[in-house]
Enzyme design. Structure first.
Site, short mmCIF file in Angstrom:
data_model
loop_
_atom_site.label_atom_id
_atom_site.label_comp_id
_atom_site.label_asym_id
_atom_site.label_seq_id
_atom_site.Cartn_x
_atom_site.Cartn_y
_atom_site.Cartn_z
N CYS A 188 0.82 -1.23 0.00
CA CYS A 188 0.00 0.00 0.00
C CYS A 188 0.85 1.27 0.00
O CYS A 188 0.38 2.33 -0.40
CB CYS A 188 -0.94 0.01 1.20
N HIS A 206 -3.45 7.51 2.05
CA HIS A 206 -3.83 6.19 1.56
C HIS A 206 -5.25 5.91 2.05
O HIS A 206 -5.57 6.15 3.22
CB HIS A 206 -2.85 5.15 2.11
N ASN A 264 -10.14 0.04 -0.34
CA ASN A 264 -8.67 0.06 -0.28
C ASN A 264 -8.10 -0.54 -1.57
O ASN A 264 -8.18 -1.74 -1.78
CB ASN A 264 -8.21 -0.72 0.94
#
Ligand code: UT7
Length: 326
Positions: free
Chosen positions: A116, A253, A283
């Site tokens: 990520c 993020h 996500n």
């Protein structure tokens, strides 16, 4: 002050696949509810790539949009870096596949794997080329098909992730060496391999030869996220020579609305400055920051000259932050 070369973001683009998967749809597959997912994460829906749509297709479309926004063509591109944890194939790199699909000339192309945090890591790597005039036109892409890594019987993970891609074009830009310069101004990158068990995939080429499934101790990751991200943001701001309070937009993020808000609160960042897209696409790992950036630029909130703060955290554990002026 002497002149310096900075890596300036000259175009951004995002791409989400056609297939929308609602919380309601997931609640017919696993023991969950729309209410639980929205309350605990802020997620309302995610997108899923078609079976015949590899991650390079998503990356290529986002790159096309970023190039168009920058007024550049594939013929201009001399460097492609793709941040991904879900490549089409073990090799070649997705970046090389994107180069072929776009029809770019022979140049540099490789992938960065920091899960990520990949997009922030990839930006810092690209900066090493662009700010030294070793690339005149670079594509930095975050692209993921995270739904391919889901255990669709595990409600604690399968509701959290989605597919998508975002891209930026980076070009060298002369500055004065001050924080008023356009371009990448500061970074802080971190990794702590001792925390692997909190978030990992239980398969791989040189272990069991399987693709594997994503495994996460969500509440443990949550606990690390707010503290770690805040430290990295403070360090990146110091590296750039700016105050966190002076940023125009915070582009985190997109993992969980509660994490976004927790980090913003800890850093004293006004909620109105936070770009949040987690409700729309869940996500998307390395794609989430450039997707949020593309949304903010596309809807006119983020304007040329604005000071941006990017941050991410993910498997590794890895985390990091970046300060740039658009
Ligand atoms: O991008 C990489 C970084 N990743 C992240 O940043 C994710 C970080 N973690 C999180 O976002 C949150 O920890 C989660 C959203 C994953 C979970 O939220 P939580 O508030 O930490 O919940 P929890 O894990 O403590 O679970 C609470 C309860 C549990 O039930 P019991 O044990 O209290 O009876 C879970 O079994 O919620 C249950 N639960 C669910 N219930 C309905 C877990 N997943 C679900 C679900 N639907 N999908």
């Amino acid at each position: 002050m002497s002149k310096v070369v900075r890596s300036a973001v000259t175009g951004v683009g995002g791409y989400l696949p056609d297939r929308l998967v609602s919380n309601e749809e997931l609640s017919t597959r696993v023991d969950t509810t729309d209410e639980w997912i929205r309350e605990r994460t802020g997620i309302r829906q995610r997108y899923q790539a078609a079976d015949d749509q590899p991650v390079s297709d998503l990356a290529t479309e986002a790159a096309r949009r970023a190039l168009a926004a920058a007024g550049r063509t594939p013929a201009d591109v001399d460097l492609i870096i793709v941040a991904t944890t879900t490549p089409d194939l073990t090799f070649p790199a997705v970046a090389a596949i994107v180069q072929r699909k776009l029809g770019c000339p022979v140049g540099i192309a490789f992938d960065v794997q920091a899960v990520c945090s990949g997009f922030v890591y990839a930006l810092s790597v690209a900066d090493g080329f662009v700010a030294r005039n070793r690339s005149k036109c670079a594509l930095v892409i975050g692209a993921e098909t995270m739904t391919r890594l889901m255990d669709w019987t595990d409600r604690t993970t399968c509701v959290l992730f989605g597919d998508g891609a975002g891209a930026v074009v980076l070009e060298p830009c002369e500055g004065e060496g001050t924080t008023a310069d356009r371009g990448l101004l500061g970074f802080a990158l971190r990794a702590d391999g001792t925390k692997q068990d909190l978030l990992y995939v239980d398969g791989g080429v040189s272990t069991n030869g399987q693709v594997g499934h994503l495994r996460m101790q969500g509440n443990q990751v949550f606990r690390h996220a707010v503290v770690n991200i805040s430290e990295a943001v403070t360090a990146a701001a110091a590296d750039a020579g700016i105050e966190v309070a002076s940023v125009d937009w915070f582009i985190p993020h997109q993992a969980n609305q509660r994490i976004l808000e927790g980090v913003a609160k800890r850093l004293g960042i006004d909620e109105a400055k936070v770009i949040s897209t987690v409700a729309i696409h869940a996500n998307t790992s390395a794609a989430s920051i450039p997707l949020a950036l593309a949304q903010g630029v596309g809807d006119g909130r983020i304007k040329p000259g604005d000071l941006l703060l990017l941050e991410a955290m993910g498997g590794g554990l890895t985390w990091g932050a970046c300060v740039l002026r658009l």
